[in-house]
Design an enzyme around this catalytic site. Structure first.
Site, PDB file in Angstrom:
ATOM      1  NE  ARG A 229      -4.301  -1.048  -0.240  1.00  0.00           N
ATOM      2  CZ  ARG A 229      -4.389  -2.027  -1.143  1.00  0.00           C
ATOM      3  NH1 ARG A 229      -3.337  -2.352  -1.872  1.00  0.00           N
ATOM      4  NH2 ARG A 229      -5.519  -2.668  -1.334  1.00  0.00           N
ATOM      5  CD  GLU A 258      -2.709   3.120  -6.058  1.00  0.00           C
ATOM      6  OE1 GLU A 258      -3.742   2.540  -6.445  1.00  0.00           O
ATOM      7  OE2 GLU A 258      -1.813   2.549  -5.435  1.00  0.00           O
ATOM      8  CG  HIS A 276      -2.986  -1.064  -7.278  1.00  0.00           C
ATOM      9  ND1 HIS A 276      -3.525  -0.281  -6.283  1.00  0.00           N
ATOM     10  CD2 HIS A 276      -3.065  -2.332  -6.811  1.00  0.00           C
ATOM     11  CE1 HIS A 276      -3.913  -1.036  -5.273  1.00  0.00           C
ATOM     12  NE2 HIS A 276      -3.643  -2.300  -5.570  1.00  0.00           N
TER      13      HIS A 276
HETATM   14  N1  LIG Z   1      -0.460  -4.527  -5.114  1.00  0.00           N
HETATM   15  C1  LIG Z   1      -1.592  -5.202  -5.114  1.00  0.00           C
HETATM   16  O1  LIG Z   1      -2.286  -5.279  -6.120  1.00  0.00           O
HETATM   17  C2  LIG Z   1      -2.019  -5.931  -3.880  1.00  0.00           C
HETATM   18  C3  LIG Z   1      -1.691  -5.450  -2.640  1.00  0.00           C
HETATM   19  N2  LIG Z   1      -2.106  -6.120  -1.517  1.00  0.00           N
HETATM   20  C4  LIG Z   1      -1.703  -5.559  -0.215  1.00  0.00           C
HETATM   21  O2  LIG Z   1      -0.591  -6.328   0.290  1.00  0.00           O
HETATM   22  C5  LIG Z   1      -0.553  -6.231   1.726  1.00  0.00           C
HETATM   23  C6  LIG Z   1      -0.367  -7.606   2.339  1.00  0.00           C
HETATM   24  O3  LIG Z   1      -1.475  -8.439   2.036  1.00  0.00           O
HETATM   25  P1  LIG Z   1      -1.617  -9.900   2.695  1.00  0.00           P
HETATM   26  O4  LIG Z   1      -0.299 -10.573   2.702  1.00  0.00           O
HETATM   27  O5  LIG Z   1      -2.776 -10.548   2.015  1.00  0.00           O
HETATM   28  O6  LIG Z   1      -2.037  -9.496   4.187  1.00  0.00           O
HETATM   29  P2  LIG Z   1      -1.900 -10.373   5.517  1.00  0.00           P
HETATM   30  O7  LIG Z   1      -2.884  -9.836   6.482  1.00  0.00           O
HETATM   31  O8  LIG Z   1      -1.947 -11.829   5.187  1.00  0.00           O
HETATM   32  O9  LIG Z   1      -0.416 -10.026   6.034  1.00  0.00           O
HETATM   33  C7  LIG Z   1      -0.053  -8.794   6.609  1.00  0.00           C
HETATM   34  C8  LIG Z   1       1.138  -9.074   7.540  1.00  0.00           C
HETATM   35  O10 LIG Z   1       1.655  -7.844   8.028  1.00  0.00           O
HETATM   36  C9  LIG Z   1       2.052  -8.040   9.389  1.00  0.00           C
HETATM   37  N3  LIG Z   1       2.105  -6.757  10.087  1.00  0.00           N
HETATM   38  C10 LIG Z   1       1.082  -6.024  10.583  1.00  0.00           C
HETATM   39  N4  LIG Z   1       1.552  -4.904  11.156  1.00  0.00           N
HETATM   40  C11 LIG Z   1       2.908  -4.943  11.011  1.00  0.00           C
HETATM   41  C12 LIG Z   1       3.950  -4.055  11.396  1.00  0.00           C
HETATM   42  N5  LIG Z   1       3.696  -2.929  12.064  1.00  0.00           N
HETATM   43  N6  LIG Z   1       5.232  -4.385  11.068  1.00  0.00           N
HETATM   44  C13 LIG Z   1       5.522  -5.540  10.390  1.00  0.00           C
HETATM   45  N7  LIG Z   1       4.551  -6.428  10.027  1.00  0.00           N
HETATM   46  C14 LIG Z   1       3.265  -6.118  10.324  1.00  0.00           C
HETATM   47  C15 LIG Z   1       0.977  -8.962   9.957  1.00  0.00           C
HETATM   48  O11 LIG Z   1       1.432  -9.654  11.127  1.00  0.00           O
HETATM   49  C16 LIG Z   1       0.762  -9.902   8.775  1.00  0.00           C
HETATM   50  O12 LIG Z   1       1.583 -11.059   8.901  1.00  0.00           O
HETATM   51  C17 LIG Z   1      -1.859  -5.522   2.115  1.00  0.00           C
HETATM   52  O13 LIG Z   1      -1.567  -4.156   2.321  1.00  0.00           O
HETATM   53  C18 LIG Z   1      -2.753  -5.677   0.878  1.00  0.00           C
HETATM   54  O14 LIG Z   1      -3.727  -4.677   0.801  1.00  0.00           O
HETATM   55  C19 LIG Z   1      -2.794  -7.297  -1.587  1.00  0.00           C
HETATM   56  C20 LIG Z   1      -3.133  -7.822  -2.803  1.00  0.00           C
HETATM   57  C21 LIG Z   1      -2.825  -7.156  -4.047  1.00  0.00           C
HETATM   58  O1  LIG Z   2      -6.479  -6.892  -3.334  1.00  0.00           O
HETATM   59  C1  LIG Z   2      -5.856  -5.847  -3.070  1.00  0.00           C
HETATM   60  O2  LIG Z   2      -5.643  -5.429  -1.901  1.00  0.00           O
HETATM   61  C2  LIG Z   2      -5.330  -5.040  -4.173  1.00  0.00           C
HETATM   62  O3  LIG Z   2      -4.629  -4.076  -3.918  1.00  0.00           O
HETATM   63  C3  LIG Z   2      -5.705  -5.371  -5.564  1.00  0.00           C
HETATM   64  O4  LIG Z   2      -6.420  -4.283  -6.082  1.00  0.00           O
HETATM   65  P1  LIG Z   2      -7.239  -4.422  -7.484  1.00  0.00           P
HETATM   66  O5  LIG Z   2      -8.329  -5.442  -7.240  1.00  0.00           O
HETATM   67  O6  LIG Z   2      -6.270  -4.911  -8.499  1.00  0.00           O
HETATM   68  O7  LIG Z   2      -7.772  -3.067  -7.779  1.00  0.00           O
END
Ligand SMILES: NC(=O)C1=CN([C@@H]2O[C@H](COP(=O)(O)OP(=O)(O)OC[C@H]3O[C@@H](n4cnc5c(N)ncnc54)[C@H](O)[C@@H]3O)[C@@H](O)[C@H]2O)C=CC1
Ligand SMILES: O=C(O)C(=O)COP(=O)(O)O
Length: 524
Positions: A229, A258, A276
């Site tokens: 993010r 964005e 993204h």
């Molecule tokens: N670029 C994109 O298109 C996408 C981005 N994302 C983003 O990726 C990120 C991770 O997603 P997931 O792995 O599914 O989430 P998740 O909830 O499985 O993992 C998040 C991890 O961060 C850790 N965490 C929380 N606070 C913390 C801190 N202060 N310091 C260090 N670690 C900490 C938690 O313990 C957890 O293990 C989210 O922000 C999500 O929105 C997810 C999917 C697609």
């Molecule tokens: O699943 C998420 O958290 C994402 O950031 C993916 O976003 P999108 O569905 O590709 O607009």
């Protein structure tokens, strides 16, 4: 007949069950282009582009469910949805692999200058010396946040012969061992990593985590990636480090705003960016669309959904009876989570008195949701708390016992971490409210709300006075103060409440008082 609005682009194959369903009409257009029919929709499907605001929800009085085909629900006003009685669901794991692979693609692109070299060749250049890269093999990758995506990246990095170092304050030793990664403090990671990639939610702790304070601790020539993010890597703070060559390369899939129009970072040759795209694969889009389509159909059919982020699953009558206890339990979980900054393996809950006769499983889930909320990206509530705890290797159990506490009702929780066990006891007193009446065998009595600090100290004359004086000198008004001790001159605790939160520097000053063992800020 139910009407469903699909406001962002989604996989047609994934939506197929919904398109084929009887009694359902699917309209695929932007919410902003459907102004005159918004009031007719029962379900709204979105990705990250549509901003589901209080105003939009207000214009959709028939709306029952909002489905986010992805993980982050930052674009949905969850409080507004809950307030309007609209269930929100997401698809938390359908795009994990795609995002991990995209991060990996960004990492290799960054180290081998692939985007820049591609542009150069297409400009009829053949400049092999300008694009000499760096191998991944043998390097140290620092992963901040080892959740679903972080874990998949760790596995892939290991296959590339990369040493993986992880900073995740909520990662247990067991889980780290299972994935064969080395757990580190943030400072160790900053000092040792050649490449740093962030995979946390954007929270007040993670905003700017890689920023002005942490960047000087990183290795000269470090590579940074943010595919989580916008804002976890501070976009302004990196500029001087790019200018002086300390940062060798930066890869961004996400931005604070964005799309990033005329963004200052985009002018640097060693900054690469994608719009993204983490979740943008055929597979991820099929997964997330199919998952939410199925769930929405189930829900409209009156069945349970599995991934709700705001839905309690009780009848109104039962819900009213347990409401005081579930609120108390949620706060108890939250208090412990903030006091106990270490990985946790097990949560044991004991119910006594009148609360033991209620639907305790829901109260247990509330407590776990309260505990997990400061630690995970997704919204945790009674519906998904058990599943998320299990995913994180946290076991939990509940026990009904005869009344031993002397209170008409009492919830006692023991949370076992890697190093310590924290115990907390709470009760609900009609017309008086929620009270925390015990912490780690100390008797105490406070209302769990607002801005608190919890201090462990030695019971010696002057400690309380010094705390009061320092706060007074900083013009901080103590609203309430409770103390507890076991024996004169032995271990003691204080719980203070304030009208506003205390800054880090004041907490540090307080922690330097002799005889103070530890100090924790709690925000409820
Ligand atoms: N670029 C994109 O298109 C996408 C981005 N994302 C983003 O990726 C990120 C991770 O997603 P997931 O792995 O599914 O989430 P998740 O909830 O499985 O993992 C998040 C991890 O961060 C850790 N965490 C929380 N606070 C913390 C801190 N202060 N310091 C260090 N670690 C900490 C938690 O313990 C957890 O293990 C989210 O922000 C999500 O929105 C997810 C999917 C697609
Ligand atoms: O699943 C998420 O958290 C994402 O950031 C993916 O976003 P999108 O569905 O590709 O607009």
């Amino acid at each position: 007949m139910y009407r469903i609005l699909v406001s962002d682009s989604m996989s047609a194959d994934g939506l197929q069950p919904m398109l084929a369903a009887e009694n359902v009409e699917v309209v695929q257009k932007k919410a902003s282009e459907a102004a005159d029919e918004l009031h007719t929709f029962h379900a709204l499907l979105v990705r990250s582009a549509t901003k589901v605001t209080d105003e939009l929800i207000g214009k959709m009085p028939s709306l029952k469910i909002i489905a986010r085909a992805g993980v982050g629900i930052d674009n949905i006003d969850l409080d507004a949805a809950t307030k309007h009685g609209v269930v929100v669901i997401n698809a938390p794991d359908g795009n994990t692999i795609s995002t991990a692979e995209h991060t990996f693609a960004m990492m290799t692109s960054l180290l081998r200058h692939i985007p820049q070299a591609n542009v150069s060749v297409k400009s009829n250049e053949w400049n092999r010396t300008a694009y000499v890269g760096t191998e991944l093999y043998g390097k140290t990758l620092g992963i901040v946040g080892l959740g679903r995506i972080g874990t998949e990246i760790a596995k892939r990095a290991q296959a590339f012969g990369v040493n993986v170092l992880v900073f995740d304050p909520f990662l247990t030793r067991d889980r780290a061992a299972k994935i064969s990664v080395k757990s580190a403090s943030l400072d160790e990671l900053l000092e040792q990593a050649d490449i740093i990639t962030v995979h946390t939610p954007l929270t007040k702790e993670t905003r700017g985590l890689i920023g002005a304070k942490s960047l000087p601790k990183t290795k000269k020539g470090v590579y940074l990636l943010n595919c989580a993010r916008g804002g976890i890597i501070d976009e302004e703070a990196v500029i001087p480090f790019l200018e002086n060559g300390h940062i060798a390369g930066l890869a961004l899939d996400v931005f604070e705003i964005e799309p990033p129009v005329n963004h200052p970072l985009l002018k640097y040759d060693n900054v690469i960016a994608t719009p993204h795209l983490g979740a943008s694969t055929k597979e991820a889009q099929l997964n997330v669309a199919a998952q939410v389509a199925q769930d929405v159909l189930h829900f409209l059919d009156g069945k349970m959904v599995t991934t709700s982020v705001n839905l309690p699953t009780l009848t109104k009558e039962v819900f009213e009876k347990i409401q005081p206890f579930y609120k108390l339990a949620k706060k108890m979980g939250n208090v412990v989570s903030q006091c106990m900054k270490e990985p946790v393996n097990d949560i044991s809950i004991k119910y006594e008195g009148s609360v033991a006769e209620l639907e305790t499983s829901f109260i247990t889930k509330s407590l776990i949701a309260g505990f997990l909320t400061p630690r995970v990206a997704s919204n945790v509530n009674e519906v998904n708390a058990g599943m998320i705890a299990k995913e994180r290797g946290i076991s939990f159990s509940e026990k009904i016992t005869s009344n031993q506490s002397g209170y008409a009702n009492c919830i006692t929780v023991a949370i076992h971490g890697d190093q310590t066990t924290f115990e907390i006891k709470g009760t609900h007193i009609p017309h008086y409210g929620e009270r925390i009446v015990g912490i780690n065998s100390f008797n105490i009595d406070f209302y769990p709300s607002g801005h608190l600090i919890y201090i462990q100290h030695t019971d010696k004359p002057g400690v309380i006075g010094r705390v009061g004086r320092i706060l007074g000198d900083h013009e901080v008004n103590i609203a309430t103060m409770q103390v507890g001790r076991k024996n004169a001159g032995g271990e003691a605790i204080m719980m203070l409440s304030f009208d506003r939160s205390l800054d880090e520097s004041l907490l540090t000053t307080l922690s330097e008082i002799d005889d103070i063992v530890s100090i924790r800020a709690i925000e409820l």
